[in-house]
Design an enzyme around this catalytic site. Structure first.
Site, PDB file in Angstrom:
ATOM      1  N   SER A 306     -18.935  13.456  17.904  1.00  0.00           N
ATOM      2  CA  SER A 306     -19.050  14.088  16.589  1.00  0.00           C
ATOM      3  C   SER A 306     -17.754  14.701  16.083  1.00  0.00           C
ATOM      4  O   SER A 306     -17.681  15.114  14.929  1.00  0.00           O
ATOM      5  CB  SER A 306     -20.137  15.166  16.611  1.00  0.00           C
ATOM      6  OG  SER A 306     -21.405  14.569  16.464  1.00  0.00           O
ATOM      7  N   THR A 307     -16.733  14.778  16.901  1.00  0.00           N
ATOM      8  CA  THR A 307     -15.452  15.256  16.379  1.00  0.00           C
ATOM      9  C   THR A 307     -14.865  14.279  15.367  1.00  0.00           C
ATOM     10  O   THR A 307     -13.931  14.613  14.648  1.00  0.00           O
ATOM     11  CB  THR A 307     -14.437  15.479  17.521  1.00  0.00           C
ATOM     12  OG1 THR A 307     -14.271  14.263  18.258  1.00  0.00           O
ATOM     13  CG2 THR A 307     -14.893  16.595  18.455  1.00  0.00           C
TER      14      THR A 307
END
Length: 605
Positions: A306-307
């Site tokens: 999710s970064t």
């Protein structure tokens, strides 16, 4: 009647008649021989002094005239504040002419004792190399110990001055600096990258040596020595130590396999800290393993999870189809069955704004946004942020990561690329992407040299970059995925990532990579950092629980050390929602901090 009476001469005897040459002839012979000898001597002298003069001079010089190197010190490496990180100290090496030492073999035991080696082994070593004139017996001895060996006065034993590299920070800066070999040449890290700059060029002088090998006269300098040049890095040793200490504590607390942290100056792209664990001591290489010497932040790749979502959102905002607050994205049910696969969230977040997708780290929301974007725009945005390319930092062995060409993306692949699977990045690449957002969309090539002239280019518009920072600021608020990344009196923007690790062609259910990428202060960014901890086994494995606290502690110290003024005194919150007046955060806060990434479920709905 006798012949005496008749007055006639007596007859000549046979001996008289056969007598040799006269004295005159003998003289001629002697003179002739002497002349021939003289001519031979003159010819020989002419041959020695004229015809083969150079040959015999070389032979004589080989025995008494030597060209000796003049060693030079390797340049010192400093941190950005002038603190030494790598220095060269003078040492002495002992060498021998084996045949001369063997002629005094009764003294070999004393020599072996002074060198700290076995006498029989030393004698065997000399005997095996008796046809040579130069053999090292021991390298890089302390000058006092080497002088004690020379003071024994053993024929054929000599000393040679050298330098040895010493690293005051030891394992804290090991992966950045690398190390040198016994000949003081760079082997890894910046020691290798800047070896020509640091090494200098040894000089040479011509000397006369006696039969014992001792220098009795310096004749001339053949080549002037050129000492190595010093190097000032962008690394701040204080921040480097903070990162090392906090990362080490986290690995011990969560019993993780390894970890990395990179801190960048967003205005210049300079690397202020780069730490990897496990590490090694470059002053004692013999006790280290290859895995410990690997600079994981540069050479290892990971799926960012999710970064990556802020990068996806950069494409979404740039497309004109999305703003931070619209359109609304339906993630109701927490599942989206797409092409026979289950893309899911850990909670039912209902209807979210684009900012809510970031705050809640919704995989369903990210996948839906990805499928609404032009493939070429999404690919070009990922590529523009440096994914799939080297950062051009100049660090040896830097990996480029992997990003498949956009025209080859299948629909499902495009969807999961929206929440960070299907591509590989390095920790430095990820940190540089966040530094680009922090600097108003301007990307710098990461640099390890203070004040280095690095290239910069505009990747996204300043307006989009400002919006992204505001959106990521909600990630550290209450009810989000990273409240533990907050820093007292400073605003923090960031994003968590808790990605399943790839294993045997699929994804391991119980092995994770916990990550946090952040920017401080959010209102006027100065620093960007990424923390990645691999496979935590104890306690938690969420990026917001494992990596975010490391980020907060290191950044708190770094902001203080760099004297960055607080920007959030009036806005500091103790509890309650961190929600902007325009309603950036989605509808319902989660009951607990979620796992913010998960790969697609390969099963059918």
């Amino acid at each position: 009647m006798s012949w005496r009476n008749h007055g006639t001469p007596p007859p000549q005897s046979g001996r008289r008649r056969s007598a040799g040459p006269s004295a005159r002839r003998r003289m001629v012979v002697v003179v002739g021989l002497l002349g021939l000898v003289s001519i031979g001597l003159v010819a020989r002298a002419f041959d020695l002094q004229v015809v083969r003069k150079q040959f015999y001079q070389r032979q004589g010089d080989a025995r008494f005239l030597r060209e000796m190197p003049i060693p030079v010190s390797r340049g010192t490496i400093f941190d950005r504040n002038g603190e030494p990180l790598a220095v060269s100290t003078p040492m002495m090496s002992i060498w021998a002419n084996p045949s001369e030492v063997l002629d005094s073999d009764e003294r070999i035991p004393a020599l072996a004792q002074a060198l700290g080696v076995d006498a029989d082994g030393l004698k065997a070593q000399l005997a095996q190399r008796s046809d040579r004139e130069f053999v090292y017996l021991r390298r890089q001895m302390a000058p006092a110990a080497a002088q004690a060996v020379l003071d024994l006065g053993i024929p054929g034993i000599n000393g040679q001055r050298e330098f040895k590299r010493y690293y005051p920070s030891g394992e804290v800066t090991a992966h950045v600096l690398g190390f040198t070999n016994i000949d003081d040449r760079g082997q890894e890290g910046l020691e290798l990258a800047y070896d020509d700059w640091l090494a200098g060029k040894p000089g040479a002088k011509r000397v006369i040596r006696d039969r014992m090998g001792h220098v009795v006269e310096d004749l001339e300098q053949v080549r002037a020595p050129k000492p190595g040049q010093n190097l000032t890095l962008s690394i701040d040793r204080r921040i480097q130590f903070l990162a090392y200490s906090e990362l080490k504590n986290a690995l011990e607390k969560f019993q993780a396999d390894s970890g990395s942290m990179v801190v960048l100056d967003v205005k210049t792209g300079e690397v202020l800290a780069m730490v990897n664990l496990p590490t090694y001591n470059p002053n004692a290489l013999s006790g280290s393993k290859p895995g410990q010497r690997r600079n994981r932040a540069m050479t290892d790749v990971l799926e960012p999870g999710s970064t990556i979502k802020p990068i996806l959102m950069a494409a979404a905002l740039s497309s004109g189809k999305y703003t931070p607050t619209s359109p609304l994205i339906d993630t109701t049910g927490g599942h989206w069955y797409f092409q026979g696969h289950d893309i899911h969230d850990t909670h039912n977040y209902g209807v979210l704004t684009p900012t809510g997708v970031i705050t809640k780290s919704s995989n369903v929301g990210a996948a839906r946004i990805a499928m609404q974007l032009d493939t070429s725009l999404m690919y070009d945005t990922y590529r523009a942020f440096g994914f799939g390319n080297s950062t051009e930092s100049g660090f040896p062995g830097e990996a480029s990561g992997y990003l498949r060409i956009g025209r080859d993306w299948r629909p499902l692949e495009k969807a999961i690329l929206g929440y960070g699977y299907g591509l590989n990045v390095t920790v430095l690449q990820l940190a540089n992407a966040y530094a680009t957002i922090a600097d108003g969309g301007v990307m710098h090539s990461p640099s390890f040299i203070k004040g280095g002239d690095v290239a910069a280019k505009q990747i996204i518009s300043p307006e989009v970059a400002t919006q992204l920072v505001r959106m990521m600021e909600t990630v550290t608020g209450p009810g989000s995925t990273a409240p533990q990344a907050r820093i007292a009196n400073y605003s923090v923007a960031g994003k968590t990532g808790t990605a399943h690790k790839a294993s045997a062609g699929s994804y391991a259910k119980n092995n994770y990579t916990a990550a946090f990428a952040g920017i401080v202060p959010a209102s006027n960014p100065r620093l960007a950092a990424v923390v990645v901890i691999d496979d935590p086994q104890k306690g938690s494995y969420y990026g917001g629980m494992v990596s975010a606290p490391v980020f907060a502690k290191v950044m708190e110290g770094a902001l203080r050390l760099l004297d960055v003024p607080p920007d959030n005194i009036g806005r500091w919150y103790v509890g309650g929602p961190l929600q902007n007046v325009d309603g950036l955060v989605g509808s319902k806060p989660p009951v607990e901090a979620p796992i913010d990434d998960a790969p697609i479920d390969e099963g059918t709905p």
